[in-house]
Structures are given as structure tokens and as C-alpha cells.
Design an enzyme around this catalytic site. Structure first.
Site, PDB file in Angstrom:
ATOM      1  N   TRP A  17     -15.683 -15.167   5.188  1.00 56.35           N
ATOM      2  CA  TRP A  17     -17.078 -14.232   3.826  1.00 56.35           C
ATOM      3  C   TRP A  17     -16.547 -15.118   2.696  1.00 56.35           C
ATOM      4  O   TRP A  17     -17.276 -14.849   1.889  1.00 56.35           O
ATOM      5  CB  TRP A  17     -16.176 -13.181   4.139  1.00 56.35           C
ATOM      6  CG  TRP A  17     -14.942 -13.153   3.813  1.00 56.35           C
ATOM      7  CD1 TRP A  17     -13.727 -12.623   4.669  1.00 56.35           C
ATOM      8  CD2 TRP A  17     -13.643 -13.411   2.903  1.00 56.35           C
ATOM      9  NE1 TRP A  17     -12.348 -12.400   4.486  1.00 56.35           N
ATOM     10  CE2 TRP A  17     -12.424 -13.068   3.511  1.00 56.35           C
ATOM     11  CE3 TRP A  17     -14.184 -13.595   1.599  1.00 56.35           C
ATOM     12  CZ2 TRP A  17     -11.643 -14.030   2.400  1.00 56.35           C
ATOM     13  CZ3 TRP A  17     -12.562 -13.364   0.580  1.00 56.35           C
ATOM     14  CH2 TRP A  17     -11.587 -14.260   0.773  1.00 56.35           C
ATOM     15  N   CYS A  18     -16.108 -16.416   2.344  1.00 56.96           N
ATOM     16  CA  CYS A  18     -16.258 -16.954   1.306  1.00 56.96           C
ATOM     17  C   CYS A  18     -17.251 -17.849   1.097  1.00 56.96           C
ATOM     18  O   CYS A  18     -17.347 -18.659   1.668  1.00 56.96           O
ATOM     19  CB  CYS A  18     -14.879 -17.860   1.359  1.00 56.96           C
ATOM     20  SG  CYS A  18     -14.477 -18.851  -0.083  1.00 56.96           S
ATOM     21  N   SER A  19     -17.174 -17.792  -0.159  1.00 55.30           N
ATOM     22  CA  SER A  19     -18.888 -18.087  -0.368  1.00 55.30           C
ATOM     23  C   SER A  19     -18.504 -20.112  -0.243  1.00 55.30           C
ATOM     24  O   SER A  19     -19.376 -20.665  -0.533  1.00 55.30           O
ATOM     25  CB  SER A  19     -19.787 -17.208  -1.392  1.00 55.30           C
ATOM     26  OG  SER A  19     -18.777 -17.879  -3.377  1.00 55.30           O
ATOM     27  N   GLN A  22     -18.538 -21.617   2.423  1.00 55.34           N
ATOM     28  CA  GLN A  22     -19.643 -20.968   2.758  1.00 55.34           C
ATOM     29  C   GLN A  22     -20.274 -22.850   3.121  1.00 55.34           C
ATOM     30  O   GLN A  22     -21.337 -23.268   3.471  1.00 55.34           O
ATOM     31  CB  GLN A  22     -20.360 -20.111   3.229  1.00 55.34           C
ATOM     32  CG  GLN A  22     -19.790 -18.974   4.326  1.00 55.34           C
ATOM     33  CD  GLN A  22     -20.401 -17.832   3.034  1.00 55.34           C
ATOM     34  OE1 GLN A  22     -21.512 -17.787   1.877  1.00 55.34           O
ATOM     35  NE2 GLN A  22     -20.449 -16.418   3.963  1.00 55.34           N
TER      36      GLN A  22
END
Length: 137
Positions: A17-19, A22
Site C-alpha cells: 500500500w506504500c506509494s 510502489q
């Protein structure tokens, strides 16, 4: 595969979920490909595997104990695991691993990983040459 199977492993501890994670994922994957091309896969009988980049998803149930043990508190966190005996750092009875805090591009990550690998091989050769000698020479 286990960390102990490699002379050096750079591990990216992340959460899906961590941008920032990503964004780093394809860069880290490209760095892994670069390292695989640069590093010999088998050096000699003593060094079965040389170096590897790996990822750990800290949100997967099976990885939570490892992420806790390594005190992962932010994502992404990249830690270096060395097999070199004289580079292990202990603090309060826990083994401390150095963090990668360099540039977040494939070239920089690959260069750093290869630099660490060369240090480990040099340290290992130094220890082998010193084996069997004492302080009196």
C-alpha cells in the site's frame, strides 16, 4: 531462499500500500537484474552464491516475525546482510544491519551492492590468510 546462502543480500522490506514502495519496486527489480549480470553466480567452492537482491512484504503474515525482528518501522527499508564475520555489529545483544540510504535509482543500488560484495570477499580473504597465525607472528 535463506539469507545465509549468500555472501551479500540487499533486502527491500516493503508494504504494497506504500506509494514510495510502489515507485521503488521496478527500480529495485532493475537493480537486481544489473547485479545478476555483474556478479558471478558461483565463485568457488567456498562462495556458493555471491550476491542477491530480495524483497520482503512486511504485510504478509509469514513475514511479520522477520520484519519485527529486524525492527522495520518505515517503508521501504533496505537492509544489507553480510556473511563477513568481522563486519557483524552487535548492539544490546542484537545484530545490526546497515541500511541503504543512497540514491533511489537502479545504477546506484546495483553499484552499492557490488561494492559491499567486494568488501565481503576482501574481508573473507583477509580472514583466511590470517587463519592459523597468532599475535606473535
Amino acid at each position: 531462499q535463506g539469507i545465509d546462502e549468500y555472501e551479500v543480500m540487499l533486502v527491500d522490506f516493503h508494504a504494497p500500500w506504500c506509494s514510495h514502495c510502489q515507485h521503488l519496486a521496478p527500480i529495485f527489480e532493475h537493480a537486481a537484474e544489473m547485479v545478476k549480470e555483474r556478479a558471478p553466480q558461483e565463485i568457488d567452492a567456498h562462495h556458493k552464491h555471491s550476491v542477491m537482491l530480495a524483497t520482503v512484504d512486511c504485510t504478509e503474515k509469514k513475514n511479520i516475525p522477520l520484519c519485527r525482528e529486524k525492527h522495520i518501522q518505515a517503508y521501504p527499508t533496505m537492509l544489507v546482510f553480510r556473511k563477513s564475520k568481522n563486519r557483524n555489529i552487535q548492539r544490546f545483544g542484537m545484530e545490526i544491519h546497515e541500511s541503504y540510504n543512497g540514491k533511489r535509482n537502479a545504477e546506484a543500488i546495483a553499484d552499492f551492492t557490488m561494492k559491499v560484495w567486494k568488501e565481503v570477499i576482501a574481508d573473507d580473504k583477509e580472514l583466511q590468510m590470517g587463519a592459523g597465525t597468532d599475535s606473535t607472528g
